[in-house]
Design an enzyme around this catalytic site. Structure first.
Site, PDB file in Angstrom:
ATOM      1  N   LYS A 126      -0.005   9.149  -4.709  1.00  0.00           N
ATOM      2  CA  LYS A 126      -1.152   9.297  -3.721  1.00  0.00           C
ATOM      3  C   LYS A 126      -1.198  10.778  -3.328  1.00  0.00           C
ATOM      4  O   LYS A 126      -0.538  11.585  -3.437  1.00  0.00           O
ATOM      5  CB  LYS A 126      -0.708   8.449  -2.694  1.00  0.00           C
ATOM      6  CG  LYS A 126      -1.835   7.778  -1.963  1.00  0.00           C
ATOM      7  CD  LYS A 126      -2.529   6.594  -2.607  1.00  0.00           C
ATOM      8  CE  LYS A 126      -3.874   6.527  -1.498  1.00  0.00           C
ATOM      9  NZ  LYS A 126      -4.520   4.916  -2.242  1.00  0.00           N
ATOM     10  N   ASP A 166     -10.182   7.189  -1.752  1.00  0.00           N
ATOM     11  CA  ASP A 166      -9.274   6.154  -0.628  1.00  0.00           C
ATOM     12  C   ASP A 166     -10.153   6.454   0.429  1.00  0.00           C
ATOM     13  O   ASP A 166     -11.310   7.029   0.577  1.00  0.00           O
ATOM     14  CB  ASP A 166      -7.877   6.507  -0.711  1.00  0.00           C
ATOM     15  CG  ASP A 166      -7.044   5.538   0.297  1.00  0.00           C
ATOM     16  OD1 ASP A 166      -6.770   4.412  -0.361  1.00  0.00           O
ATOM     17  OD2 ASP A 166      -6.807   5.968   1.308  1.00  0.00           O
TER      18      ASP A 166
END
Ligand code: NDP
Length: 445
Positions: A126, A166
């Protein structure tokens, strides 16, 4: 927590001070994998759990950029490459002022298990930045993305690490990021990013996938208790990518979404939300949700209050972490809620999960329920690699199959390990087992 895991958790706390969201995510997994640890002592001998809790690589970098008035800003960029036992690191980029290293680590850790649950060949990672795109012009966003990629490009690639979107990173940002990557490397490497626009290598249904996938998962969960979306009032938090496409699919499946929110408050429209209007406000005009009531007389906007006070049978938190606490959970139970599915990552606090489960509410954790986004990303990688492009219908059918499969795996593993109906246990044990098996096979790397 299993006695053998307590010391591991203590070590995570002491080695990662202050990273409370990361601690919470690790604790939630360690709390439920005890039965798998007992069943597989060979994993303990290879110290698999300790290794899973430590990212393979953490990258932090400076991102300088210039605003439209010539002012200089310095943000911080992150990429945490958590685990590549199952495939290249894979996971989104978040641009939001609240992003710290601990935020990215919690998201990366969750991603490892989520990606494993999809059954597809993807590891977990991430990234992101404390940059806030809200209120910035397109050119400012472009300059920021170009500066961000000027460092990130060294670490990513279709076989090493494949970022996606995201919070705060949608089609516009991914376009600028891909354009800059292509320029720096002189390579048209479509598989380096997912969530791309359809005009330059993107895949059908990626934009819709997290929200659609969450709706499919919850549909299965309702089916398992003899219910469906038909005729149910549903509340969805947030009004971003995940929320909008959750609302779309829930409406198609027969439910009626009566409220959604942003960080300023919530909109309640008892006749059901007008999705076209919402999309126009959020996707086209990029305005606040409060605008909705200007054009829908029956709807009300309630500032600074929790959307979970609106009674519903199904609740789908799709905004951000820890947005649904114990009091919210109690309010949902009082209002007749029978199912909660996490579209966002870790939106429900641990105490709230307990309240819901004890009240018999079916609860789908994000790492299972919102895995549709990353699954569609893996399908995008597959299409890029084979220079192919699938139709919307075919892509949606593949997504649905994957979500039905994830539901079945979580359901069956929960039962096998003695916690029937507990999707948290099912998801964590199933994800952990797949990663652990691969790590054991790869040796001490
Ligand atoms: P977006 O940036 O598109 O939307 C986020 C939404 O949440 C916005 O409406 C935002 O409102 C709202 N929000 C943020 N903070 C709060 C808050 N404290 N209270 C109420 N609303 C809030 O992000 P996404 O839709 O992409 O992501 C949402 C969640 O889903 C995140 O947890 C993300 O990690 C997760 N997720 C996303 C995936 C994807 O494919 N995009 C895949 C899997 C998970 P405002 O504009 O006011 O900030």
């Amino acid at each position: 927590m299993h006695a053998a895991l307590e010391s591991i958790y203590e070590r995570v706390l002491s080695r990662n001070p202050g990273e409370v969201e990361f601690h919470q995510a690790v604790r939630e997994v360690l709390d439920s994998i005890g039965p798998a640890v007992d069943k597989h002592p060979e994993y303990a001998d290879a110290r698999i759990v300790e290794r899973i809790c430590e990212p393979e690589r953490q990258i932090i970098f400076r991102v300088p950029w210039e605003d439209d008035q010539g002012g200089i800003h310095i943000n911080r960029g992150f990429r945490v490459e958590f685990n590549s036992a199952l495939g290249p690191f894979k996971g989104g980029l978040r641009f939001h002022p609240s992003v710290l290293l601990g935020t990215v680590k919690f998201l990366g850790f969750e991603q490892v298990f989520k990606n494993a649950l999809t059954g597809l060949p993807i590891g977990g990672g991430k990234g992101g930045s404390d940059f806030d795109p809200r209120g910035r012009s397109d050119r400012e966003v472009m300059r920021f993305c170009q500066s961000f990629m000027l460092e990130l490009y060294r670490h990513i690639g279709e076989h090493t690490d494949v970022p996606a979107g995201d919070m705060g990173v949608g089609g516009r940002e991914l376009g600028y990021l891909f354009g800059q990557y292509k320029r720096i490397t002189n390579r048209y490497e479509s598989g380096v990013l997912t969530g791309k626009g359809l005009s330059y290598g993107g895949a059908q249904v990626r934009r819709e996938a997290t929200g659609y996938g969450c709706s499919f998962f919850v549909e299965e969960m309702l089916r398992a208790r003899g219910e469906s979306f038909e005729g149910k009032d549903v509340v969805v938090s947030g009004s971003g990518n995940v929320a909008l496409y959750t609302i779309e699919k829930v409406h198609q499946l027969g439910g009626r979404v009566v409220a959604c929110s942003d960080s300023g408050g919530f909109v309640h429209d008892p006749k059901g939300l007008d999705l076209d209007l919402l999309k126009d406000i959020k996707e086209v005009r990029r305005e606040r949700i409060a605008e909705y009531t200007e054009q829908r007389g029956d709807a009300t906007f309630v500032p600074d209050r929790s959307v979970w006070e609106v009674p519903c049978q199904v609740a789908l938190p799709s905004a951000t972490q820890n947005e649904l606490d114990e009091d919210d959970a109690a309010a949902l139970v009082r209002g007749g809620c029978i199912a909660v599915g996490e579209g966002a990552n870790m939106p429900t606090t641990s105490a709230a999960v307990r309240v819901l489960q004890e009240a018999g509410v079916s609860f789908a954790p994000g790492k299972a329920a919102n895995a549709g986004g990353v699954a569609a990303s893996a399908l995008e990688m597959q299409q890029n690699a084979s220079r192919d492009s699938w139709s919307f219908e075919h892509s949606e059918n593949r997504l649905r199959e994957i979500m039905v499969d994830i539901h079945a795996r979580c359901h069956d593993v929960a039962e096998e390990y003695g916690s029937p109906g507990n999707y948290v246990a099912g998801a964590n044990i199933a994800g952990y087992s797949r990663v652990a098996e691969a790590m054991l096979a790869l040796g001490l790397v």
